[in-house]
Write a protein that holds these residues in place. Structure first.
Motif, PDB file in Angstrom:
ATOM      1  N   TYR A 223       2.789  -2.196 -10.003  1.00  0.00           N
ATOM      2  CA  TYR A 223       3.074  -3.020 -11.168  1.00  0.00           C
ATOM      3  C   TYR A 223       3.911  -4.226 -10.770  1.00  0.00           C
ATOM      4  N   CYS A 224       3.467  -5.414 -11.162  1.00  0.00           N
ATOM      5  CA  CYS A 224       4.176  -6.645 -10.814  1.00  0.00           C
ATOM      6  C   CYS A 224       4.180  -7.607 -11.996  1.00  0.00           C
ATOM      7  N   ILE A 225       5.246  -8.386 -12.100  1.00  0.00           N
ATOM      8  CA  ILE A 225       5.334  -9.471 -13.075  1.00  0.00           C
ATOM      9  C   ILE A 225       5.644 -10.737 -12.283  1.00  0.00           C
ATOM     10  N   ILE A 226       4.811 -11.756 -12.456  1.00  0.00           N
ATOM     11  CA  ILE A 226       5.014 -13.022 -11.747  1.00  0.00           C
ATOM     12  C   ILE A 226       4.799 -14.195 -12.700  1.00  0.00           C
ATOM     13  N   PRO A 227       5.335 -15.363 -12.352  1.00  0.00           N
ATOM     14  CA  PRO A 227       5.116 -16.544 -13.196  1.00  0.00           C
ATOM     15  C   PRO A 227       3.698 -17.100 -13.055  1.00  0.00           C
ATOM     16  N   ASP A 228       3.354 -17.998 -13.968  1.00  0.00           N
ATOM     17  CA  ASP A 228       2.043 -18.655 -13.990  1.00  0.00           C
ATOM     18  C   ASP A 228       1.963 -19.704 -12.874  1.00  0.00           C
ATOM     19  N   GLU A 229       1.836 -19.248 -11.658  1.00  0.00           N
ATOM     20  CA  GLU A 229       1.709 -20.134 -10.496  1.00  0.00           C
ATOM     21  C   GLU A 229       0.481 -19.689  -9.718  1.00  0.00           C
ATOM     22  N   GLU A 230      -0.511 -20.566  -9.585  1.00  0.00           N
ATOM     23  CA  GLU A 230      -1.787 -20.166  -8.981  1.00  0.00           C
ATOM     24  C   GLU A 230      -1.623 -19.546  -7.604  1.00  0.00           C
ATOM     25  N   GLU A 231      -0.793 -20.125  -6.768  1.00  0.00           N
ATOM     26  CA  GLU A 231      -0.645 -19.598  -5.409  1.00  0.00           C
ATOM     27  C   GLU A 231      -0.015 -18.202  -5.425  1.00  0.00           C
ATOM     28  N   LEU A 232       0.964 -17.986  -6.288  1.00  0.00           N
ATOM     29  CA  LEU A 232       1.589 -16.654  -6.413  1.00  0.00           C
ATOM     30  C   LEU A 232       0.578 -15.628  -6.920  1.00  0.00           C
ATOM     31  N   ILE A 233      -0.218 -16.018  -7.903  1.00  0.00           N
ATOM     32  CA  ILE A 233      -1.226 -15.100  -8.451  1.00  0.00           C
ATOM     33  C   ILE A 233      -2.229 -14.735  -7.359  1.00  0.00           C
ATOM     34  N   TYR A 234      -2.730 -15.736  -6.664  1.00  0.00           N
ATOM     35  CA  TYR A 234      -3.671 -15.500  -5.570  1.00  0.00           C
ATOM     36  C   TYR A 234      -3.055 -14.559  -4.532  1.00  0.00           C
ATOM     37  N   ASP A 235      -1.845 -14.870  -4.088  1.00  0.00           N
ATOM     38  CA  ASP A 235      -1.187 -14.044  -3.065  1.00  0.00           C
ATOM     39  C   ASP A 235      -1.011 -12.608  -3.531  1.00  0.00           C
ATOM     40  N   LYS A 236      -0.636 -12.417  -4.792  1.00  0.00           N
ATOM     41  CA  LYS A 236      -0.413 -11.052  -5.303  1.00  0.00           C
ATOM     42  C   LYS A 236      -1.735 -10.301  -5.440  1.00  0.00           C
ATOM     43  N   LEU A 237      -2.816 -10.976  -5.851  1.00  0.00           N
ATOM     44  CA  LEU A 237      -4.126 -10.317  -5.915  1.00  0.00           C
ATOM     45  C   LEU A 237      -4.567  -9.872  -4.519  1.00  0.00           C
ATOM     46  N   VAL A 238      -4.388 -10.736  -3.530  1.00  0.00           N
ATOM     47  CA  VAL A 238      -4.746 -10.396  -2.147  1.00  0.00           C
ATOM     48  C   VAL A 238      -3.902  -9.224  -1.659  1.00  0.00           C
ATOM     49  N   TYR A 239      -2.608  -9.254  -1.948  1.00  0.00           N
ATOM     50  CA  TYR A 239      -1.712  -8.178  -1.530  1.00  0.00           C
ATOM     51  C   TYR A 239      -2.110  -6.841  -2.176  1.00  0.00           C
ATOM     52  N   LEU A 240      -2.338  -6.854  -3.486  1.00  0.00           N
ATOM     53  CA  LEU A 240      -2.691  -5.607  -4.183  1.00  0.00           C
ATOM     54  C   LEU A 240      -4.026  -5.049  -3.688  1.00  0.00           C
ATOM     55  N   SER A 241      -4.947  -5.919  -3.337  1.00  0.00           N
ATOM     56  CA  SER A 241      -6.248  -5.492  -2.827  1.00  0.00           C
ATOM     57  C   SER A 241      -6.163  -5.055  -1.364  1.00  0.00           C
ATOM     58  N   ASP A 242      -5.676  -5.935  -0.516  1.00  0.00           N
ATOM     59  CA  ASP A 242      -5.770  -5.720   0.926  1.00  0.00           C
ATOM     60  C   ASP A 242      -4.682  -4.819   1.486  1.00  0.00           C
ATOM     61  N   THR A 243      -3.469  -4.909   0.951  1.00  0.00           N
ATOM     62  CA  THR A 243      -2.348  -4.127   1.484  1.00  0.00           C
ATOM     63  C   THR A 243      -2.133  -2.849   0.682  1.00  0.00           C
ATOM     64  N   GLU A 244      -2.057  -2.979  -0.635  1.00  0.00           N
ATOM     65  CA  GLU A 244      -1.835  -1.802  -1.486  1.00  0.00           C
ATOM     66  C   GLU A 244      -3.098  -0.953  -1.655  1.00  0.00           C
ATOM     67  N   LYS A 245      -4.265  -1.539  -1.354  1.00  0.00           N
ATOM     68  CA  LYS A 245      -5.560  -0.841  -1.443  1.00  0.00           C
ATOM     69  C   LYS A 245      -5.856  -0.331  -2.859  1.00  0.00           C
ATOM     70  N   CYS A 246      -5.545  -1.148  -3.860  1.00  0.00           N
ATOM     71  CA  CYS A 246      -5.889  -0.794  -5.243  1.00  0.00           C
ATOM     72  C   CYS A 246      -7.406  -0.861  -5.395  1.00  0.00           C
ATOM     73  N   CYS A 247      -7.989   0.125  -6.057  1.00  0.00           N
ATOM     74  CA  CYS A 247      -9.431   0.077  -6.338  1.00  0.00           C
ATOM     75  C   CYS A 247      -9.704  -0.789  -7.564  1.00  0.00           C
ATOM     76  N   LEU A 248      -8.675  -0.983  -8.393  1.00  0.00           N
ATOM     77  CA  LEU A 248      -8.787  -1.747  -9.629  1.00  0.00           C
ATOM     78  C   LEU A 248      -7.491  -2.516  -9.829  1.00  0.00           C
ATOM     79  N   ILE A 249      -7.620  -3.800 -10.140  1.00  0.00           N
ATOM     80  CA  ILE A 249      -6.465  -4.614 -10.524  1.00  0.00           C
ATOM     81  C   ILE A 249      -6.759  -5.180 -11.901  1.00  0.00           C
TER      82      ILE A 249
END
Length: 176
Positions: free
Chosen positions: A44-70
């Motif tokens: 679970y994460c809360i971040i501001p409306d910043e495109e680069e932060l959103i992109y980075d967090k999606l990549v992190y949750l997918s590639d590092t955290e290995k979430c099957c669903l975000i």
């Protein structure tokens, strides 16, 4: 295959600054807990409306955290700072526009401004990413519409087998 790992990403300038409580992220968790019969681990994460932060967090949750669903919430409208769909499209190798189309269709039954929503969904590696609206009351409407397809999509991505509570949601898997 173990617990389902699900990412919940709230995109909100004010919630990320602690100016108000993240009711949208809580609503996603409540609905997912009701729909699934599985034990879920939530990232679970809360971040501001910043495109680069959103992109980075999606990549992190997918590639590092290995979430099957975000599941994201917020940043899908027409406002200048609403950039969640752009970050999602950058993070994904394949887009699934039917998710956004169905969510808008269902939301239009409740509010005429649903046509302003830009929710989308896509696939990054073995992760399904779905953008949900930022309004807590719209989250269940949208998830109820698209969730029946989510477990089968995760199957197709060779992710963990998701079982659901038939008293809450009817999912669809083709007969073998």
């Amino acid at each position: 295959m173990g617990n389902l790992k699900i990412g919940i990403l709230t995109i909100s300038d004010r919630a990320s600054q602690g100016l108000y409580q993240d009711f949208s992220g809580q609503e996603i968790r409540r609905v997912v807990d009701n729909y699934t019969s599985d034990s879920c681990d939530f990232a679970y994460c809360i971040i501001p409306d910043e495109e680069e932060l959103i992109y980075d967090k999606l990549v992190y949750l997918s590639d590092t955290e290995k979430c099957c669903l975000i599941l994201t919430t917020g940043g899908t409208g027409p406002a200048l700072r609403d950039v969640t769909p752009e970050a999602t499209e950058r993070a994904c190798q394949k887009m699934l526009p039917g998710f956004g189309e169905l969510m808008r269709k269902e939301s239009l039954a409740h509010v005429p401004t649903a046509i302003l929503s830009r929710q989308t969904a896509g696939i990054r590696n073995q992760t399904l990413i779905v953008n949900l609206p930022g309004k807590p009351s719209a989250i269940e409407t949208c998830l109820k519409a698209v969730f029946p397809a989510i477990p089968y999509c995760i199957d197709l991505l060779e992710g963990p087998f998701m079982t659901c509570n038939p008293a809450e949601i009817r999912i669809f898997r083709p007969k073998k």
